[in-house]
Scaffold this active site. Structure first.
Site, PDB file in Angstrom:
ATOM      1  N   HIS A 236       0.844  -1.195   0.000  1.00  0.00           N
ATOM      2  CA  HIS A 236       0.000   0.000   0.000  1.00  0.00           C
ATOM      3  C   HIS A 236       0.878   1.243   0.000  1.00  0.00           C
ATOM      4  O   HIS A 236       2.073   1.176   0.289  1.00  0.00           O
ATOM      5  CB  HIS A 236      -0.951   0.018   1.199  1.00  0.00           C
ATOM      6  CG  HIS A 236      -0.248   0.082   2.535  1.00  0.00           C
ATOM      7  ND1 HIS A 236       0.342   1.228   3.022  1.00  0.00           N
ATOM      8  CD2 HIS A 236      -0.042  -0.872   3.473  1.00  0.00           C
ATOM      9  CE1 HIS A 236       0.881   0.991   4.199  1.00  0.00           C
ATOM     10  NE2 HIS A 236       0.668  -0.279   4.510  1.00  0.00           N
ATOM     11  N   ASP A 363      -3.963 -19.140  11.882  1.00  0.00           N
ATOM     12  CA  ASP A 363      -2.873 -19.773  12.606  1.00  0.00           C
ATOM     13  C   ASP A 363      -2.925 -19.411  14.101  1.00  0.00           C
ATOM     14  O   ASP A 363      -2.902 -18.232  14.470  1.00  0.00           O
ATOM     15  CB  ASP A 363      -1.532 -19.322  12.007  1.00  0.00           C
ATOM     16  CG  ASP A 363      -0.389 -20.203  12.422  1.00  0.00           C
ATOM     17  OD1 ASP A 363       0.042 -20.094  13.588  1.00  0.00           O
ATOM     18  OD2 ASP A 363       0.087 -20.999  11.604  1.00  0.00           O
ATOM     19  N   SER A 378       2.122  -5.291   6.879  1.00  0.00           N
ATOM     20  CA  SER A 378       1.793  -4.961   5.488  1.00  0.00           C
ATOM     21  C   SER A 378       2.939  -5.346   4.561  1.00  0.00           C
ATOM     22  O   SER A 378       4.084  -4.981   4.798  1.00  0.00           O
ATOM     23  CB  SER A 378       1.515  -3.461   5.343  1.00  0.00           C
ATOM     24  OG  SER A 378       0.416  -3.086   6.109  1.00  0.00           O
TER      25      SER A 378
END
Length: 428
Positions: A236, A363, A378
């Site tokens: 991003h 998980d 990210s």
């Protein structure tokens, strides 16, 4: 007449049943799922197409280097354009155009990285008032310079850092001269006059603007292309924390970073990785682009994650499936680990767009450590069925176990890795 009416009723019922049953039959349903065009890579996993039953044959055009694996799976050994044909007793009923791309492989990342961006010019992040003999005022605001604007030049001098501004302002103030300021706002550039004012308290000339020339933070490496060393990270855009606008970069650096602790995310409050790094040490690459799909540049040398250090194929957006996948990320020190996630949904995108996938962390170890997706994660690469499919980008604020992902093909495009390049024809 009654007999004829009975026949009509029976015929009508049979037609109605046919109209209801035929569309629901598996072969008919499968027919409508056949795409008009498929994009795939050479020498990768077999291309599977819908099967319409034993009476319908599928074959590839004779001009290409294709190979049938079974009745509904094909491999393509050379890039180029091809076709698949569905036929019944030799009569074609459907044609599918196939575009075969040259094989592209990347090495997935997962490493924690420190990021420093040097802005293009200096960024205006606020206004402040100057105490002058004529009262308080902001010369920058009066010159109609807004928050988010970028100061490119002053009196013809190129501005690259904050330290470039002060001596020009002091000189103009002492000479009672106005500054000619070149300002960039979005895609437009304009000039304005700004007159420095003497601050009575500080006895220095001021322009009434808060400015910034750099930004720093942490994120995760997504991939690099082994031959060119071109990389992509974050997934991003990096925006200024005050203006919330994307930072236009002059240059930048990425370095190795060490995760020291994690603040877990809760509903309504995103968590974050705490990490340390030195911009002067452990440099691993440059930053040349800051786009909606991440940061991009070139590595100084290859880097390893200890999990997937060999080139892997990529998946285009239409190849991503709902179901289990893995992400690579760091939750302690510099150790890259593999964690289970679920692809909740994926949108086949024909043009570049962010938020192409919704993912959920499944998980138990990762949920225990982070609570889900946290800031600094990210860019963590997503792997499914032996292919790199994208990167983690955003967390859902009200559900930190879930968030968005971006498809890998758009990150590759912004990195300068042309996956749609077809084989060049040889000159005769």
């Amino acid at each position: 007449m009654k007999h004829i009416d009975k026949i009509r009723i029976i015929t009508g019922v049979l037609l109605l049943l046919t109209l209801l049953i035929v569309p629901l039959s598996t072969p008919i349903q499968n027919y409508f799922t056949i795409p008009n065009k498929i994009v795939t890579f050479q020498n990768q996993f077999p291309l599977k197409v819908p099967n319409l039953g034993n009476s319908v044959k599928v074959h590839a055009s004779a001009i290409d280097n294709s190979e049938a694996v079974n009745a509904s799976s094909f491999t393509f050994t050379e890039p180029g354009d091809s076709q698949l044909f569905y036929s019944v007793m030799g009569v074609p009923i459907k044609k599918v155009d196939v575009s075969v791309l040259k094989d592209v492989k990347v090495i997935p990342g997962g490493q924690s990285i420190g990021v420093q961006l040097q802005t293009l010019g200096v960024l205006v992040v606020g206004h402040h008032l100057v105490n002058s003999d004529n009262g308080t005022l902001s010369p920058g605001e009066e010159a109609e310079i807004k928050v988010g604007d970028v100061i490119m030049e002053i009196n013809g001098h190129k501005i690259e850092e904050m330290k470039d501004v002060k001596p020009i302002v002091e000189e103009a103030g002492k000479n009672s001269e106005a500054l000619n300021v070149k300002v960039k706002r979005g895609n437009e550039t304009f000039n304005t006059e700004l007159k420095p004012v003497l601050d009575k308290k500080e006895n220095e000339f001021r322009i009434g603007l808060y400015i910034r020339d750099s930004a720093a933070g942490i994120g995760t490496m997504t991939f690099f292309e082994p031959k060119s060393k071109k990389y992509g990270a974050l997934g991003h855009v990096i925006s200024d924390m005050d203006t919330k606008k994307p930072i236009e970069i002059h240059d930048g650096t990425i370095v190795r970073s060490t995760v020291t602790s994690i603040q877990k995310g809760n509903n309504g409050t995103p968590g974050e990785k705490q990490a340390k790094f030195s911009i002067r040490e452990n440099k691993i690459g440059s930053i040349t682009k800051n786009s909606p799909f991440g940061i991009f540049g070139k590595l100084n040398e290859s880097i390893e994650n200890g999990k997937y250090d060999q080139p892997m194929p990529i998946a285009l957006s239409h190849e991503v499936k709902e179901g289990p996948a893995k992400i690579l990320t760091v939750i302690d020190g510099e150790k890259v680990e593999e964690f289970d996630v679920e692809i909740v949904s994926s949108v086949p995108q024909k043009t570049p767009a962010t938020k192409g996938m919704v993912i959920q962390i499944t998980d138990k170890k990762l949920l225990e450590a982070t609570g889900g997706i946290v800031q600094g994660m990210s860019g963590s690469p997503i792997i499914q069925n032996g292919k790199v499919i994208g990167a983690v980008t955003h967390v859902f604020v009200n559900d930190p176990t879930s968030g968005y992902g971006v498809h890998i093909e758009w990150m590759l495009q912004d990195a300068g890795v042309d996956i749609y390049k077809k084989e060049e024809k040889q000159a005769s």
